[in-house]
Design an enzyme around this catalytic site. Structure first.
Site, short mmCIF file in Angstrom:
data_model
loop_
_atom_site.label_atom_id
_atom_site.label_comp_id
_atom_site.label_asym_id
_atom_site.label_seq_id
_atom_site.Cartn_x
_atom_site.Cartn_y
_atom_site.Cartn_z
N THR A 1 3.16 11.97 84.43
CA THR A 1 4.33 12.74 84.63
C THR A 1 4.09 13.64 85.91
O THR A 1 3.16 14.27 85.82
CB THR A 1 4.91 13.22 83.58
OG1 THR A 1 4.07 14.10 82.68
CG2 THR A 1 5.35 12.15 82.51
N VAL B 1 5.11 16.88 86.85
CA VAL B 1 5.13 18.36 86.50
C VAL B 1 3.72 18.66 85.81
O VAL B 1 2.88 19.44 86.31
CB VAL B 1 6.17 18.93 85.43
CG1 VAL B 1 5.78 20.41 85.33
CG2 VAL B 1 7.62 19.04 86.46
N CYS B 2 3.58 17.69 84.75
CA CYS B 2 2.20 17.72 83.99
C CYS B 2 0.90 17.60 84.87
O CYS B 2 0.08 18.40 84.84
CB CYS B 2 2.08 16.75 83.15
SG CYS B 2 3.41 16.85 81.76
N THR B 3 1.22 16.62 85.88
CA THR B 3 0.17 16.36 86.73
C THR B 3 -0.13 17.64 87.60
O THR B 3 -1.46 17.96 87.92
CB THR B 3 0.17 15.22 87.51
OG1 THR B 3 0.47 14.20 86.73
CG2 THR B 3 -0.68 14.81 88.51
N PHE C 1 -2.16 20.34 85.18
CA PHE C 1 -3.45 19.93 84.97
C PHE C 1 -4.33 20.38 86.27
O PHE C 1 -5.41 20.45 86.42
CB PHE C 1 -3.53 18.64 84.38
CG PHE C 1 -3.58 18.64 83.02
CD1 PHE C 1 -3.25 19.79 82.05
CD2 PHE C 1 -3.90 17.66 82.16
CE1 PHE C 1 -3.68 19.96 80.65
CE2 PHE C 1 -3.76 17.65 80.92
CZ PHE C 1 -3.71 19.00 80.22
#
Length: 217
Positions: free
Chosen positions: A42, A44-46, A49
């Protein structure tokens, strides 16, 4: 009841893309930060991280381990790391917990206790799983923050908060709003003026209950 500041984190055994271990074993004698994410692959998550990966030297300087958690499985995590590293331009060397059964999410109160995530789950099914937990070497929770789905976290603030926690723990002081390393700290109200002078030398009395000083070099 969710975890509160100074609660000992649960010693769960977790499965990650780097093997299985207990959370207490992972923390060891270090500081640790657990970052949770709604779902792999997804946007934003990428980016988040990726930010964690680029800060690997900063975590190391602070004696801090980082670990991610997502409701997807180990194989998804391994594949996702390729995307993370492409975005970050850096190796994603930290483990990611596969929390498909929600054990970690429930233990850290990231989801309602009765939460159920269906097969083919979407990010919205795990929308509340976007939190940061900073854990001390004593395995106690020192700080937590939770963000919504549509706002990426500010990792400069995570680093600043970690610096504040470590400074406060090492020197028995507090830090004011917007504090950065090297700036004045706050002398606790329980410390007398005499003891403050002995410890810090000169200090500034802004208000009777607000005294500021430089840490000894």
């Amino acid at each position: 009841m969710g975890l509160r500041i100074n609660d000992t984190i649960p010693d769960l055994t977790v499965e990650t893309d780097q093997g299985s271990f207990s959370l207490h074993e992972f923390v060891g004698d270090n500081w640790a930060i657990l970052f949770s994410h709604p779902k792999d692959f997804t946007p934003v998550c990428t980016t988040e991280f990726g930010a964690v990966a680029r800060l690997s030297e900063e975590w190391e300087k602070r004696g801090t381990k980082v670990i991610g958690v997502s409701v997807d499985g180990v194989e998804e995590h391994k594949k996702w790391k390729g995307d993370i590293e492409q975005v970050a331009g850096a190796e994603a060397g930290f483990p990611i917990i596969a929390d498909a059964g929600l054990e970690v999410s429930k233990a850290f109160d990231m989801l309602p206790a009765e939460a159920y995530l269906p097969d083919g789950r979407t990010p919205n099914d795990s929308a509340t799983v976007r939190s940061v937990f900073i854990i001390g070497p004593d395995k106690q929770l020192k700080l937590s923050m939770t963000y919504p789905m549509n706002v990426g976290r500010n990792f400069a603030e995570v680093l600043r908060a970690l610096d504040g926690l470590q400074t406060a723990a090492k020197n028995a002081v507090a830090t004011p709003a917007d504090w950065q390393v090297g700036e004045d700290v706050i002398i606790p109200a329980t410390v007398s003026d005499e003891d403050a002078k002995a410890k810090f030398g000169a200090f500034e009395t802004v208000l009777p209950y607000l005294r500021k000083a430089q840490l000894p070099g």
